[in-house]
Write an enzyme that holds these catalytic residues in place. Sequence first.
Site, short mmCIF file in Angstrom:
data_model
loop_
_atom_site.label_atom_id
_atom_site.label_comp_id
_atom_site.label_asym_id
_atom_site.label_seq_id
_atom_site.Cartn_x
_atom_site.Cartn_y
_atom_site.Cartn_z
N LYS A 73 -49.96 54.47 13.13
CA LYS A 73 -49.36 53.13 13.19
C LYS A 73 -50.47 52.10 13.02
O LYS A 73 -51.57 52.30 13.58
CB LYS A 73 -48.65 52.99 14.54
N SER A 150 -40.56 49.84 17.43
CA SER A 150 -41.43 49.18 16.48
C SER A 150 -42.23 50.16 15.61
O SER A 150 -42.77 49.75 14.58
CB SER A 150 -42.44 48.29 17.22
N SER A 174 -40.47 52.15 21.74
CA SER A 174 -40.87 52.01 20.33
C SER A 174 -41.22 53.31 19.62
O SER A 174 -41.38 53.31 18.41
CB SER A 174 -42.06 51.05 20.21
#
Lengths: 488, 476
Positions: A73, A150, A174
């Site tokens: 990420k 997310s 997330s």
Amino acid sequence: MSYLDLSIREIHQALVEKKTTPLELAKEALERAKANNDNAFEMLLEEEAILEASKLVEPEEDNLLWGIPYCLKDNFSTKGFETTASSNVLNGYVPLFDATVVSKLKEKKCVLIGKTTLDELAMGGTGTTGHKGITFNPYDPSHTHMVGGSSCGSAAVVAAGIVPFALGSDTGDSVRKPASYAGLVGMKPTWGRISRYGLFPFAPSLDHVGFFTRDVEDSAILLEALSGRDDMDSTSSFRPVDSYLPKEKSLKGKRIAVLSEIVDAISNKEVRASFDRAVKAMEDEGAIIDYVKFGLQDLEAIYATYIVISCAEATSNDANLDGIKFGAYHGGKTYREVMSNARTEGFSHLIKRRFIIGSFALMRENVDVLFTRAQKVRAKITARVNEILKDHDTIFLPAAPSPAPLLSASSDALSDEYLIADNHLALGNFAGLPSVTVPLSFVDGLPIGVNFMCRAFEEKELYNLASAFEKISGLAGLSTVSPKEARL
Amino acid sequence: MNFEAIIGLEIHVEMKTASKMFSGSPNTFTREPNTCVTPFDMAYPGTMPRVNKQAVINAIRVANALHMEIDPLVRFDRKNYFYSDLPKGFQITQQFHPIGKEGYLEILGKDGELKRIGIERIHMEEDTCKQLHFADYSLLDYNRAGVPLVEIVSKPDLRNGTEAMRYVEAIRNIVLYSGTSDGKMEEGSLRCDVNVSIRPYGSKGFGTKVELKNLNSTKNIELALDYEIARQTACLLSNREIAQETRRYDEASGKTVLMRVKTDAVDYKYFPEPNIAPIQLSMEFVQNAIDTCPELYDSKLARYLQNGLSQTDAEILLSNIDMASFFEEATVKDPKLSKIIANFLIVEINAYLNKNGIAMNTLGLNPETLSDIAAFQDAGYTHKQCADILNYVLENGGSAEEARLAKHIEKQSDNASEVLAFVTGVLDANPQSIEDFKAGKDRAKGFLIGQVMKAAKGKVNPAAVAKVMDEELAKR
């Protein structure tokens, strides 16, 4: 199907037997990444990945992660590579250091393929708010359903079979919510188990490093590699790192709590029916299921409590993004203008809204009724979770009330279902407890998942349960490249 | 109408730890700008604070010296505001749970009576970066960003400039002698914010508070407060209102000058620092920090007095921590020599330092050598002889004995019979001089003593000679 679609242990075996090489794996991952159209990447590290993979010649037999490609990420600091957290405010920011988890995977000789998209600064749950636009769900070629966030890009790349695992971060859900929408194992361990050094903070008291894999054992292998004390993160635990590989896979005698208000709030009949079948199957295996009332008022308070605490911490954490030291610079005659321009240009209005909520909650005249009160509610909810876990080995729930919602659906709808059944994964962040999402079934062709949560530092028990469940669901190893038949 | 002043002080002390408050970068004043910086000091995303153990030990020592209650659960909070010198956009401090609270310090009041000044709190925090402003740009030096600070907040118990000055001096002595800081106001390692208001005697309320800044010496604190109290008094007497404002002390004019009018106090939106879990200190850790604290000023002063030093001499030695520590090393061998050693330090060595413009800590003298020189004086060499030896060593190095031999300095006898023999011999040989002396010519005595010294080749003590000479002249 290729070696890339096997479990980490199986890929490792193939590498040791020299049936494939890290370079072949990296090349194939890169090809799949380039062919993918889910908008999951901030940056592909093509040259670097090929260079690193070609250096890996002699397999390390005792290192299951040797030569395994992965994605990260884009809110983990990577030395020498731009890291933006999908926010314009950090455009051009090239960190000087690696996050601890990145260093650990480097030591394990994993090969980083690319950095993935996220909701801007990891604030959001839809995968739609990053500066590169919407990240799509690999299970939905029509691009009408979200993948969730997310950690949207990391969920998409594992679900699309590009890499066997990807790192994400989890402040409310997330990792574990998108894992449900993308048919993956999504794990966040106990707060303090994995160092957060180098993870861009959203709300440190709730932030966790998490990861997506396609089966439970892969997840356990990763946890073992990433865990441990790190002096650079003084909140990381000194506890020795266990071997987390699931061994005892029987559910016999396990006491499993299901929070009845949450299950009852789910309106999707297929999700409910599938979950009930899962409960029944676990009972058949000898598990003792208890439907426990958590307390409706406390469940309803989760969302507000989360918003107040996370926004308050975020407004402070992101105060460093002022255009003076790093990131995008937009000029200005005075320091105030420099800061104001950098922040006005750099943040989307959703982020500004969060900062305003956070600042409002911390203002002298509001702090008692908002921030301090939220802290008290958090403590109360945490106490309740721990109370339930005193008498039960785990809390077991649907990870989300539905499969991936439509991108066109309003994300602001504060329905009862949303309040109670769509936010409960934050319980694991409030209490800092280990929590894992595992695929359950499919509804309308889209995956849905369940979630297990255990006592602090009982990751081993968590994986035993998840692994036993995986046997029942039959969905280990699932991706769009290797589809499976749902049983539940 | 008569007014009394209400004065409270906030003192920031930069600690001289090896590394910064929350990062591993070196903590030093002297390096090139922006060379002592880690990613944390510049607030790079993902960096996290690590509490400096020595800073905690220092804070405990200062808190203990100030008779404070020490909180063994160390917690930190965030103070949020935007400013160009604040890299993170917040400062990590101890707003809600300071490491020490409710202490006091005793100082000598203006009237000479001992006065107890209450201390509200002491807490740890981090410094900001240093700014240099130019006409159309500013420079930032992150070397200072994250330097450990302790802030000491007094209660409003001080009543005049002299008390405030003495309070700051006492605080400086504590941080200096506990090894916490070098306490240099002129270099900014000890910084003072002063709050002062006045009210009619007997009144219980408080007047409007004015904050004074830019006070870079203890003397300036006294002068600024004396001026400011007079200014506020004049204001009230002429029916003008005192504004809530910040003023700075202008050294040249000796006046306080308006810097800015204070509007509503800034809301710092404090909340607990989530990246530092509360640290529970064991009682052993706290006690050990206290037990291993270097000896403080007051204790040293008492000890010096006990060893025979005068109050003035002791205070002169202690006004320079390097001189005090040299003194202690030099007196280890023979504490009886304390007074002589102190005298050499205060007179000859200070003169040498001043003449050559060097600091005590760069003086190339071995404390043991000074002890040996003092032992010469104790054994009967004159102070003048020993000063010659000392100056020779200061210039040329070497041992005391080597210097004595090089300067051909011999011990002068004060043996009474030996001296008497020389005196008698000289008097017998110089009857005319005796007569001159009797006739009132004092110079004759000097001549006679000179003859004795000559005859004895300088090996008798002139003082002893003078004494015996007086006695013998009286007999003739």
